[in-house]
Motif scaffolding. Structure first.
Motif, PDB file in Angstrom:
ATOM      1  N   ARG A  74       0.812  -1.225   0.000  1.00  0.00           N
ATOM      2  CA  ARG A  74       0.000   0.000   0.000  1.00  0.00           C
ATOM      3  C   ARG A  74       0.844   1.272   0.000  1.00  0.00           C
ATOM      4  O   ARG A  74       0.307   2.368   0.105  1.00  0.00           O
ATOM      5  CB  ARG A  74      -0.946  -0.001   1.196  1.00  0.00           C
ATOM      6  CG  ARG A  74      -2.083  -1.015   1.029  1.00  0.00           C
ATOM      7  CD  ARG A  74      -3.034  -1.028   2.186  1.00  0.00           C
ATOM      8  NE  ARG A  74      -4.160  -1.926   1.916  1.00  0.00           N
ATOM      9  CZ  ARG A  74      -4.994  -2.367   2.834  1.00  0.00           C
ATOM     10  NH1 ARG A  74      -4.839  -1.982   4.103  1.00  0.00           N
ATOM     11  NH2 ARG A  74      -5.991  -3.176   2.512  1.00  0.00           N
ATOM     12  N   ARG A  75       2.154   1.139  -0.128  1.00  0.00           N
ATOM     13  CA  ARG A  75       3.011   2.318  -0.157  1.00  0.00           C
ATOM     14  C   ARG A  75       3.350   2.681  -1.603  1.00  0.00           C
ATOM     15  O   ARG A  75       3.603   1.807  -2.429  1.00  0.00           O
ATOM     16  CB  ARG A  75       4.302   2.062   0.633  1.00  0.00           C
ATOM     17  CG  ARG A  75       4.040   1.791   2.110  1.00  0.00           C
ATOM     18  CD  ARG A  75       5.323   1.640   2.895  1.00  0.00           C
ATOM     19  NE  ARG A  75       6.078   0.444   2.524  1.00  0.00           N
ATOM     20  CZ  ARG A  75       7.132  -0.001   3.208  1.00  0.00           C
ATOM     21  NH1 ARG A  75       7.547   0.650   4.285  1.00  0.00           N
ATOM     22  NH2 ARG A  75       7.760  -1.093   2.823  1.00  0.00           N
ATOM     23  N   ALA A  76       3.350   3.982  -1.884  1.00  0.00           N
ATOM     24  CA  ALA A  76       3.706   4.448  -3.220  1.00  0.00           C
ATOM     25  C   ALA A  76       5.160   4.097  -3.502  1.00  0.00           C
ATOM     26  O   ALA A  76       6.036   4.312  -2.662  1.00  0.00           O
ATOM     27  CB  ALA A  76       3.498   5.946  -3.325  1.00  0.00           C
ATOM     28  N   MET A  77       5.434   3.545  -4.678  1.00  0.00           N
ATOM     29  CA  MET A  77       6.782   3.157  -5.046  1.00  0.00           C
ATOM     30  C   MET A  77       7.066   3.568  -6.481  1.00  0.00           C
ATOM     31  O   MET A  77       6.147   3.685  -7.297  1.00  0.00           O
ATOM     32  CB  MET A  77       6.966   1.634  -4.890  1.00  0.00           C
ATOM     33  CG  MET A  77       6.667   1.108  -3.499  1.00  0.00           C
ATOM     34  SD  MET A  77       7.036  -0.654  -3.312  1.00  0.00           S
ATOM     35  CE  MET A  77       8.816  -0.585  -3.194  1.00  0.00           C
ATOM     36  N   GLU A  78       8.333   3.806  -6.760  1.00  0.00           N
ATOM     37  CA  GLU A  78       8.757   4.125  -8.124  1.00  0.00           C
ATOM     38  C   GLU A  78       9.533   2.926  -8.676  1.00  0.00           C
ATOM     39  O   GLU A  78      10.663   2.666  -8.266  1.00  0.00           O
ATOM     40  CB  GLU A  78       9.637   5.371  -8.131  1.00  0.00           C
ATOM     41  CG  GLU A  78       8.916   6.644  -7.699  1.00  0.00           C
ATOM     42  CD  GLU A  78       7.760   7.001  -8.622  1.00  0.00           C
ATOM     43  OE1 GLU A  78       7.851   6.693  -9.838  1.00  0.00           O
ATOM     44  OE2 GLU A  78       6.763   7.566  -8.135  1.00  0.00           O
ATOM     45  N   VAL A  79       8.910   2.203  -9.567  1.00  0.00           N
ATOM     46  CA  VAL A  79       9.514   0.999 -10.141  1.00  0.00           C
ATOM     47  C   VAL A  79       9.660   1.206 -11.654  1.00  0.00           C
ATOM     48  O   VAL A  79       8.666   1.510 -12.335  1.00  0.00           O
ATOM     49  CB  VAL A  79       8.655  -0.247  -9.861  1.00  0.00           C
ATOM     50  CG1 VAL A  79       9.298  -1.483 -10.457  1.00  0.00           C
ATOM     51  CG2 VAL A  79       8.433  -0.413  -8.360  1.00  0.00           C
ATOM     52  N   PRO A  80      10.863   1.067 -12.190  1.00  0.00           N
ATOM     53  CA  PRO A  80      11.053   1.210 -13.641  1.00  0.00           C
ATOM     54  C   PRO A  80      10.130   0.265 -14.402  1.00  0.00           C
ATOM     55  O   PRO A  80       9.901  -0.878 -13.977  1.00  0.00           O
ATOM     56  CB  PRO A  80      12.522   0.836 -13.842  1.00  0.00           C
ATOM     57  CG  PRO A  80      13.158   1.092 -12.514  1.00  0.00           C
ATOM     58  CD  PRO A  80      12.126   0.756 -11.493  1.00  0.00           C
ATOM     59  N   PRO A  81       9.557   0.712 -15.514  1.00  0.00           N
ATOM     60  CA  PRO A  81       8.591  -0.101 -16.264  1.00  0.00           C
ATOM     61  C   PRO A  81       9.081  -1.506 -16.604  1.00  0.00           C
ATOM     62  O   PRO A  81       8.337  -2.480 -16.432  1.00  0.00           O
ATOM     63  CB  PRO A  81       8.343   0.725 -17.523  1.00  0.00           C
ATOM     64  CG  PRO A  81       8.578   2.128 -17.093  1.00  0.00           C
ATOM     65  CD  PRO A  81       9.711   2.058 -16.105  1.00  0.00           C
ATOM     66  N   ALA A  82      10.313  -1.634 -17.073  1.00  0.00           N
ATOM     67  CA  ALA A  82      10.821  -2.961 -17.448  1.00  0.00           C
ATOM     68  C   ALA A  82      10.875  -3.886 -16.238  1.00  0.00           C
ATOM     69  O   ALA A  82      10.580  -5.087 -16.335  1.00  0.00           O
ATOM     70  CB  ALA A  82      12.204  -2.840 -18.086  1.00  0.00           C
TER      71      ALA A  82
END
Length: 252
Positions: A74-82
């Protein structure tokens, strides 16, 4: 006759910790969103839930998430699309092993938590999820919020796009979910949840937090399994739907 699917998030435990009443809920719902290890769930739990679902004829779906076990996804995360694409495919593949061992299969995909909310509007993240579904193999249906970028991109990719609604979550006037951090975001009164379930199934509308009536056309209705009294509430919802001549059956 109106037809609706009842889905619930199941297998949301880890090791000795169990959050959802999987066995009891599987006697009520028609589709099981099984945690695939990234926000909850482990190998033994995934196997157990798949076996129980197969025994009861409940459709198995992969509930994919950001890699956030500590934050329950439930935490916002920045994950690269690939990276996100690979992780979505990985989760689906892991669950497929246990589904097939139980004599069933993974029949659809649903994002969880922060990822679910992110792909309502974020084109890049939604596209990465769809790429992950395609990478996993067959053309699996995708379950998500009506009007979301996720469902739009699923349809564009040739995947069945299945809209769902939430009877126990508050809605904005735009038909999106009120963030959990806001007052009133979760509907806790059981009778209100039952009434909202019937309204969503029959008329495709729900009362927003503002009091406005909002159209939410859905083929599936989510019943959260991690709320107090979830099993009894799910039974009441199903009984009310059946009593109103609504056919309750899986979409996949």
């Amino acid at each position: 006759m109106t037809t609706i699917d009842l889905n619930a998030d199941l297998g949301e435990g880890f090791g000795r910790w169990r959050l959802t009443e999987d066995e009891q809920l599987l006697s009520v719902v028609t589709s099981a969103n099984v945690a695939c290890g990234f926000h909850a769930g482990d190998a033994a739990t995934m196997r157990r839930v798949c076996e129980l679902a197969a025994e009861r004829g409940v459709t198995i779906g992969a509930q994919v998430s950001y890699r956030d076990l500590a934050g329950f996804g439930r935490r916002a995360m920045e994950v690269p699309p690939a990276e996100l694409t690979a992780e979505v495919a990985y989760q689906i593949g892991a669950l497929e092993v246990f589904a097939r061992a139980a004599g069933a299969r993974v029949a659809y995909v649903k994002p969880h938590g922060a990822l679910y909310n992110r792909v309502v509007r974020d084109e890049e993240q939604a596209d990465a999820v769809i790429d992950g579904v395609l990478l996993a193999g067959p053309a699996l249906p995708v379950l998500g919020l009506p009007g979301s970028r996720l469902l739009a991109l699923a349809g564009k990719a040739g995947l069945p796009a299945v809209p769902e609604a939430f009877a126990d979550r508050a809605y904005t006037d735009e038909g999106t979910l009120v963030p959990r951090g806001r007052d009133g975001a979760v509907v806790t009164d059981p009778e209100a949840v039952v009434r909202r379930s019937l309204g969503l199934a029959v008329s495709g509308t729900v009362t927003a937090l503002s009091g406005a009536r909002v159209r939410v056309r859905a083929r599936s209705l989510c019943l959260h399994g991690d709320t107090p009294g979830a099993v009894e509430l799910a039974r009441r919802v199903r009984a009310r739907l059946v009593g109103a001549d609504v056919r309750v059956e899986a979409f996949a």
